[in-house]
Enzyme design. Structure first.
Site, PDB file in Angstrom:
ATOM      1  CG  ASP A 324      19.843  20.262 -13.351  1.00 47.35           C
ATOM      2  OD1 ASP A 324      20.164  20.008 -12.665  1.00 47.35           O
ATOM      3  OD2 ASP A 324      18.608  20.191 -13.250  1.00 47.35           O
ATOM      4  CG  ASP A 326      16.304  16.497 -10.724  1.00 51.31           C
ATOM      5  OD1 ASP A 326      15.735  15.288 -10.547  1.00 51.31           O
ATOM      6  OD2 ASP A 326      16.184  16.506  -9.560  1.00 51.31           O
ATOM      7  CB  THR A 366      22.267  16.272 -10.470  1.00 54.33           C
ATOM      8  OG1 THR A 366      21.423  16.527  -9.563  1.00 54.33           O
ATOM      9  CG2 THR A 366      23.129  14.834 -10.237  1.00 54.33           C
ATOM     10  CG  ASN A 367      23.417  21.185  -6.762  1.00 53.84           C
ATOM     11  OD1 ASN A 367      24.467  20.934  -7.222  1.00 53.84           O
ATOM     12  ND2 ASN A 367      23.179  23.091  -6.472  1.00 53.84           N
ATOM     13  CD  GLN A 368      19.106  14.804  -6.429  1.00 56.19           C
ATOM     14  OE1 GLN A 368      18.480  14.624  -6.139  1.00 56.19           O
ATOM     15  NE2 GLN A 368      19.099  15.270  -8.014  1.00 56.19           N
ATOM     16  CB  CYS A 401      26.533  18.352  -4.384  1.00 57.48           C
ATOM     17  SG  CYS A 401      26.717  18.684  -3.221  1.00 57.48           S
ATOM     18  CE  LYS A 413      23.596  21.552 -10.842  1.00 57.53           C
ATOM     19  NZ  LYS A 413      23.105  20.841 -11.979  1.00 57.53           N
ATOM     20  CG  ASP A 438      15.894  23.478 -14.316  1.00 49.74           C
ATOM     21  OD1 ASP A 438      16.821  22.886 -14.475  1.00 49.74           O
ATOM     22  OD2 ASP A 438      14.300  23.636 -13.080  1.00 49.74           O
TER      23      ASP A 438
END
Length: 490
Positions: A324, A326, A366-368, A401, A413, A438
């Site tokens: 991940d 962040d 990573t989700n953004q 994403c 996610k 995290d």
């Protein structure tokens, strides 16, 4: 430097005295000077370097030429990155020649190669060391002088740091670039690479590169020598020589003296033929005759040992690590849009570089959703991610994403889409991946894809997420512990 922003020069160095005159040429030459010259000090314990004030120095601390070049180009900002060795001699108008080579290259050209000239003594045959250096003049895709588009390096993932020496790492990158559809054009610029004298056993030490040959075969198949212009090699003959020596010893130990003498004769004949070819090409001085005689007997077993070592290494099952972004790699800043605010988590950069040096496949998942929310632009997101790669080095895949929670995409996610795609791009099965993050969404996405997961909780991680991870996955106190739990740092 007050110059064209079109290219950056990256020079890996181990502190050789040849660096200073090279830099003086680069900073005073005719033509459009580089936007920046980046020297990467690759000594394990870096010391002072006598460089002009306008030259930037980075420290790669013994990662090898591939790692040093990765650190350098990731720090560059220009469209083109020109790699040169620290012991070459550039013409006083080299920038002008480079600019002419790069001018007007179509987008499908990903790199431009300089012509390497190796001066040899005019009054005698070259020594074994000199002949080895002279091979650079005809080698394909040598990075003694090679300029790559930055976009090409990003797409290829940079140099493979499993190549620890200045051997094959440049051919591997170039072959990957060509296979991806880019072209590498020979330029007209000329760079001089002096031949240097090495020690008595230099040719023996050079056989460590046979482990790199095993990696090339593993990555590119049995035709890699033809594809890179590396020549046929002598592995088969060296293996036959070692087999004859082993047979002679075995027959002698069991008292079969006739067979022992026959096998010893085969060994002597093969070794003599190898030594004779090396001696005939050289100056035939007493020192050179001694070197060729001794090393010709020692090289065959060294070749077989290093090739076997390399074959074993490439066949080890590798776990791919997905991070991940962040609060795992960098400190979380909500909807981060400013690359200047990228701050790595303590120790993360060193850990990622250690994995890269071991050849561990890595990616970022990573989700953004800030893009969907309109809080950051796609361009800002791309700039932040580029800064992450500048700090950490290149990753094998980025899965991002940009959708919001309610859009029902298959990638965000805790859905498994990005993990599955990351595994495919890294060339492994999802079951050979471990996701480190995290949040519970990181864990759930990994498990849904059939991968393993390690949760590294932060202050924002929910207690319920930690409890569920203790039941279904692994929980670590920090990133280093997470990597130890997965076995990736072994």
């Amino acid at each position: 430097m007050t110059s064209s922003p079109g290219y950056t020069v990256v020079i890996p160095t181990t502190g050789r005295t040849t660096l200073r005159p090279l830099l003086e040429t680069l900073t005073t030459a005719r033509g459009p000077l580089p936007a920046e010259v980046i020297v990467v000090d690759d000594r394990p314990e870096p010391g002072e370097l006598a460089v002009p004030d306008q030259v930037r120095v980075l420290r790669s601390r013994g990662r090898g030429p591939a790692g040093a070049r990765n650190l350098g180009w990731c720090a560059a900002r220009t469209e083109w990155i020109a790699f040169v060795d620290d012991d070459v001699r550039l013409a006083s108008d080299w920038p002008e020649q480079l600019a002419a080579d790069l001018a007007g290259l179509p987008p499908e050209v990903g790199a431009s190669q300089g012509r390497i000239v190796v001066p040899l003594p005019p009054d005698r045959r070259p020594t074994d060391d000199e002949r080895g250096t002279a091979g650079l003049g005809t080698a394909r895709w040598i990075t003694a002088d090679m300029a790559y588009r930055r976009a090409t390096l990003v797409e290829a993932g940079g140099f493979d740091e499993r190549f620890p020496r200045a051997f094959r790492e440049d051919s591997d990158l170039a072959l990957r670039v060509v296979k991806a559809g880019s072209r590498i054009m020979p330029g007209e610029r000329v760079t001089v690479h002096p031949a240097r004298r090495a020690g008595f056993f230099a040719s023996l030490r050079a056989q460590r590169g046979n482990a790199d040959n095993a990696l090339m075969r593993h990555k590119h198949g049995v035709l890699w020598r033809q594809q890179t212009g590396a020549g046929r090699g002598r592995l088969g003959l060296h293996a036959l020589t070692v087999t004859a020596a082993a047979a002679a010893a075995g027959f002698a130990l069991t008292g079969r003296w006739g067979k022992a003498l026959a096998a010893a004769g085969a060994w002597a004949g093969l070794t003599g033929q190898f030594a004779a070819g090396r001696i005939a090409a050289g100056p035939r001085t007493p020192d050179e005759l001694a070197r060729m005689a001794v090393t010709s007997a020692l090289i065959p077993p060294a070749v077989c040992y290093h090739r076997l070592r390399g074959e074993i290494a490439v066949r080890r099952k590798r776990t791919a690590v997905l991070f991940d972004r962040d609060d795992t790699l960098i400190t979380d800043v909500p909807y981060l849009s400013d690359p200047a605010q990228v701050r790595p988590v303590a120790g993360a950069v060193e850990l990622v570089r250690s994995l890269r040096a071991k050849g561990v496949p890595m990616g970022v998942v990573t989700n953004q959703s800030g893009v969907a929310k309109g809080l950051i632009s796609p361009e800002q997101l791309a700039a932040v991610n580029a800064r992450v790669e500048e700090v950490f080095g290149p990753f094998g895949t980025w899965q991002v994403c940009v959708h919001d929670d309610g859009e029902g995409c298959a990638c965000r996610k805790p859905r498994p889409g990005m993990v599955v795609r990351a595994a495919a791009e890294l060339g492994v099965a999802p079951g050979d991946c471990v996701m480190i993050g995290d949040t519970g969404a990181d864990v759930d996405a990994a498990l849904a894809a059939g991968a393993r997961a390690v949760l590294v909780p932060t202050e924002r991680t929910l207690d319920a997420e930690v409890a569920r991870a203790r039941r279904d996955a692994l929980v670590a106190g920090d990133l280093a512990e997470a990597l130890r739990l997965t076995g990736a740092l072994r």
